[in-house]
Write an enzyme that holds these catalytic residues in place. Sequence first.
Site, short mmCIF file in Angstrom:
data_model
loop_
_atom_site.label_atom_id
_atom_site.label_comp_id
_atom_site.label_asym_id
_atom_site.label_seq_id
_atom_site.Cartn_x
_atom_site.Cartn_y
_atom_site.Cartn_z
N THR A 167 1.42 4.48 1.59
CA THR A 167 2.10 5.07 2.67
C THR A 167 3.20 4.14 3.10
O THR A 167 4.41 4.29 3.54
CB THR A 167 1.03 5.60 3.67
OG1 THR A 167 0.47 6.33 3.25
CG2 THR A 167 1.80 6.26 5.16
N CYS A 168 2.88 2.80 3.40
CA CYS A 168 3.52 1.84 4.04
C CYS A 168 4.59 1.39 3.14
O CYS A 168 5.85 1.22 3.47
CB CYS A 168 2.84 0.43 4.07
SG CYS A 168 1.25 0.62 4.85
N SER A 169 4.73 1.48 1.61
CA SER A 169 5.56 1.34 0.84
C SER A 169 6.48 2.25 0.29
O SER A 169 7.77 2.16 0.15
CB SER A 169 5.18 0.58 -0.51
OG SER A 169 4.45 -0.70 -0.40
N THR B 47 1.02 -1.05 0.03
CA THR B 47 -0.20 0.05 -0.18
C THR B 47 0.87 1.09 -0.13
O THR B 47 1.89 1.19 0.20
CB THR B 47 -1.00 0.10 1.19
OG1 THR B 47 -0.12 -0.34 2.47
CG2 THR B 47 -2.10 -1.21 1.09
#
Length: 183
Positions: free
Chosen positions: A55-57, A53
């Site tokens: 923000t996570c990546s 996803t």
Amino acid sequence: MQAGLKLPDVTFRTRVRDEAVGGPNPFRWQDMTTADYFAGKRVILFSLPGAFTPTCSTYQLPGFEKMADEFRAKGIDDIYCMSVNDSFVMNKWAQDQGLNNVKVIPDGSGEFTRKVGMLVAKDNLGFGMRSWRYAAIVNNGIVEAWFEEPGRGDNHGEDPYGESSPENLMKYLDAQNAAVAAE
């Protein structure tokens, strides 16, 4: 979850590379427990809504990966990224991100996430049940410090990010080390 509490005992279903398996996909199942990951170590655990996803990546996982040596210099033994994704997805994401420092923990059924009170519905995004974004510093299985994004709730319309950022955890460690040095 809050500082001073013990992490819940959970068994995580992981896939590990094992050349003895042979073939094009040489992985085998290996159960790992909370104790396997957290006993006898001071670690950072951060959890996020989903592998791959935005923000996570783009921010959170790469930030912890880049700052790993700085965290080690502050007394952190390991850095773990957890998500309510299965081991196949987490391993592929780790490979895609080129991880060398951060280790991934698959919480495929959300058992750990539920037991720490961070399981939320993300049906508004088609995700189902996922983790609210948080981070913790854990010392020998006991939460030393907890960093939770504001507004935790089901089907939240936003994805807040800041409290659980690597930069924020570094601020905590810097302040803690300064306090110890002043004693």
